[in-house]
Design a protein around this motif. Sequence first.
Motif, PDB file in Angstrom:
ATOM      1  N   GLY A  28       0.813  -1.203   0.000  1.00  0.00           N
ATOM      2  CA  GLY A  28       0.000   0.000   0.000  1.00  0.00           C
ATOM      3  C   GLY A  28       0.847   1.254   0.000  1.00  0.00           C
ATOM      4  N   ILE A  29       2.177   1.088   0.164  1.00  0.00           N
ATOM      5  CA  ILE A  29       3.110   2.212   0.181  1.00  0.00           C
ATOM      6  C   ILE A  29       4.029   2.078  -1.027  1.00  0.00           C
ATOM      7  N   PRO A  30       3.811   2.839  -2.092  1.00  0.00           N
ATOM      8  CA  PRO A  30       4.667   2.733  -3.278  1.00  0.00           C
ATOM      9  C   PRO A  30       6.097   3.159  -2.973  1.00  0.00           C
ATOM     10  N   LEU A  31       7.073   2.468  -3.561  1.00  0.00           N
ATOM     11  CA  LEU A  31       8.474   2.812  -3.365  1.00  0.00           C
ATOM     12  C   LEU A  31       8.773   4.209  -3.908  1.00  0.00           C
ATOM     13  N   ALA A  32       8.134   4.570  -5.033  1.00  0.00           N
ATOM     14  CA  ALA A  32       8.387   5.889  -5.628  1.00  0.00           C
ATOM     15  C   ALA A  32       7.993   7.017  -4.673  1.00  0.00           C
ATOM     16  N   ASP A  33       6.871   6.829  -3.962  1.00  0.00           N
ATOM     17  CA  ASP A  33       6.442   7.848  -2.999  1.00  0.00           C
ATOM     18  C   ASP A  33       7.430   7.976  -1.853  1.00  0.00           C
ATOM     19  N   THR A  34       7.940   6.852  -1.380  1.00  0.00           N
ATOM     20  CA  THR A  34       8.914   6.878  -0.287  1.00  0.00           C
ATOM     21  C   THR A  34      10.200   7.582  -0.715  1.00  0.00           C
ATOM     22  N   ILE A  35      10.688   7.246  -1.906  1.00  0.00           N
ATOM     23  CA  ILE A  35      11.909   7.883  -2.406  1.00  0.00           C
ATOM     24  C   ILE A  35      11.708   9.382  -2.556  1.00  0.00           C
ATOM     25  N   ALA A  36      10.570   9.792  -3.118  1.00  0.00           N
ATOM     26  CA  ALA A  36      10.296  11.216  -3.309  1.00  0.00           C
ATOM     27  C   ALA A  36      10.248  11.945  -1.970  1.00  0.00           C
ATOM     28  N   SER A  37       9.618  11.335  -0.975  1.00  0.00           N
ATOM     29  CA  SER A  37       9.512  11.969   0.337  1.00  0.00           C
ATOM     30  C   SER A  37      10.876  12.123   0.985  1.00  0.00           C
ATOM     31  N   VAL A  38      11.687  11.063   0.949  1.00  0.00           N
ATOM     32  CA  VAL A  38      13.011  11.112   1.580  1.00  0.00           C
ATOM     33  C   VAL A  38      13.911  12.117   0.865  1.00  0.00           C
ATOM     34  N   VAL A  39      13.859  12.128  -0.464  1.00  0.00           N
ATOM     35  CA  VAL A  39      14.682  13.083  -1.215  1.00  0.00           C
ATOM     36  C   VAL A  39      14.284  14.513  -0.880  1.00  0.00           C
ATOM     37  N   THR A  40      12.983  14.782  -0.802  1.00  0.00           N
ATOM     38  CA  THR A  40      12.509  16.128  -0.449  1.00  0.00           C
ATOM     39  C   THR A  40      13.003  16.540   0.932  1.00  0.00           C
ATOM     40  N   ILE A  41      12.965  15.619   1.874  1.00  0.00           N
ATOM     41  CA  ILE A  41      13.427  15.915   3.235  1.00  0.00           C
ATOM     42  C   ILE A  41      14.924  16.194   3.245  1.00  0.00           C
ATOM     43  N   VAL A  42      15.693  15.371   2.525  1.00  0.00           N
ATOM     44  CA  VAL A  42      17.142  15.562   2.472  1.00  0.00           C
ATOM     45  C   VAL A  42      17.498  16.909   1.852  1.00  0.00           C
ATOM     46  N   VAL A  43      16.811  17.269   0.776  1.00  0.00           N
ATOM     47  CA  VAL A  43      17.064  18.556   0.125  1.00  0.00           C
ATOM     48  C   VAL A  43      16.731  19.706   1.069  1.00  0.00           C
ATOM     49  N   THR A  44      15.624  19.579   1.808  1.00  0.00           N
ATOM     50  CA  THR A  44      15.239  20.632   2.762  1.00  0.00           C
ATOM     51  C   THR A  44      16.289  20.795   3.849  1.00  0.00           C
ATOM     52  N   ILE A  45      16.766  19.671   4.407  1.00  0.00           N
ATOM     53  CA  ILE A  45      17.798  19.738   5.439  1.00  0.00           C
ATOM     54  C   ILE A  45      19.078  20.364   4.881  1.00  0.00           C
ATOM     55  N   ALA A  46      19.446  19.964   3.662  1.00  0.00           N
ATOM     56  CA  ALA A  46      20.675  20.493   3.060  1.00  0.00           C
ATOM     57  C   ALA A  46      20.579  21.995   2.794  1.00  0.00           C
TER      58      ALA A  46
END
Length: 315
Positions: free
Chosen positions: A166-184
């Motif tokens: 029920g949790i697509p891998l693409a959604d997880t990758i997009a969320s983590v990348v967005t968080i990493v970019v925000t922190i950076a």
Amino acid sequence: MNTLTDRYLAATLRSVPAPRREEIANELRASIDDMIEGRTSDGANPTAAEREVLTELGNPDLLAAQYADRRLQLIGPTYYLVWLRLLKLLLSFIPAIAGTAVTVVEAAQGKGFGAIGTGVVVVLHVAVHICFWLTLVFAIIERSQTTVDLPEWNLDQLPDAPVRRGIPLADTIASVVTIVVTIAYLPFQHYESWVHDTDGDNLPILDPALWSFWLPALIVVLVATAIFEVVKYRIGRWTWPLFGVKALLNVAFAVPLMWLALSDRLLNPALAERLSWLANADNRDTLGAAIALGAAVIMVWDLIDTATKTRRQTA
């Protein structure tokens, strides 16, 4: 469940039209069960009976083509599946390797972003050549009626049935990348920003005084959110405990952000020296209210969307 029958059904259904998959799955599973039951009633071992039945049904790609009424022909039916499998394999990595190599070489020669365009062109050229020459070779083999000893299909070639998540891998990758970019971005803004002072030095967008507590605290919340996204993907579906953790993380990030925006503590005060409209207190209040409202809307919308998914996946 990952039995031979499950794997056979998954391999067959991936090639049939989506609207007919449920109908075909029910029909095919019923046929397989009946055939196995007929053999076991005569004293056959259930496992052996299952293997015999699925082997008799044959290659699931061929069976899927029959269900979909699709002719497996481009150069001819004899080598179609071999041609298609080899074509997919070659296209999966050779164009990418060639394009990456050319891009690196071009970039090393100082061509900058132009190297990317050259790499893309090479990828397209290599892909076209693979399609053309591979098809030509198989067409020659087909027309010359050359005998090619192809291996027989067997059950051991069946891939594992995909796990339904029920949790697509693409959604997880997009969320983590967005968080990493925000922190950076938080430390990066001190070195590169779209606003500079009269001496040409960089002006960070956020108030540097926030590094005393608030920015590190928000970074901790973002890191916790990234870990949460990975854990959520590993679990594979939304649950109400996960929804509760998600809500706490959203509130822990959005509420401080809204308070800082409304109390005029979020943006760098030095920006008013370069952006005259920020020198006006009313304008700063309006901007702070807009930021707070945006954060609130995003938080509420995300929680509503998450609650909907959780209810659907736990029903």
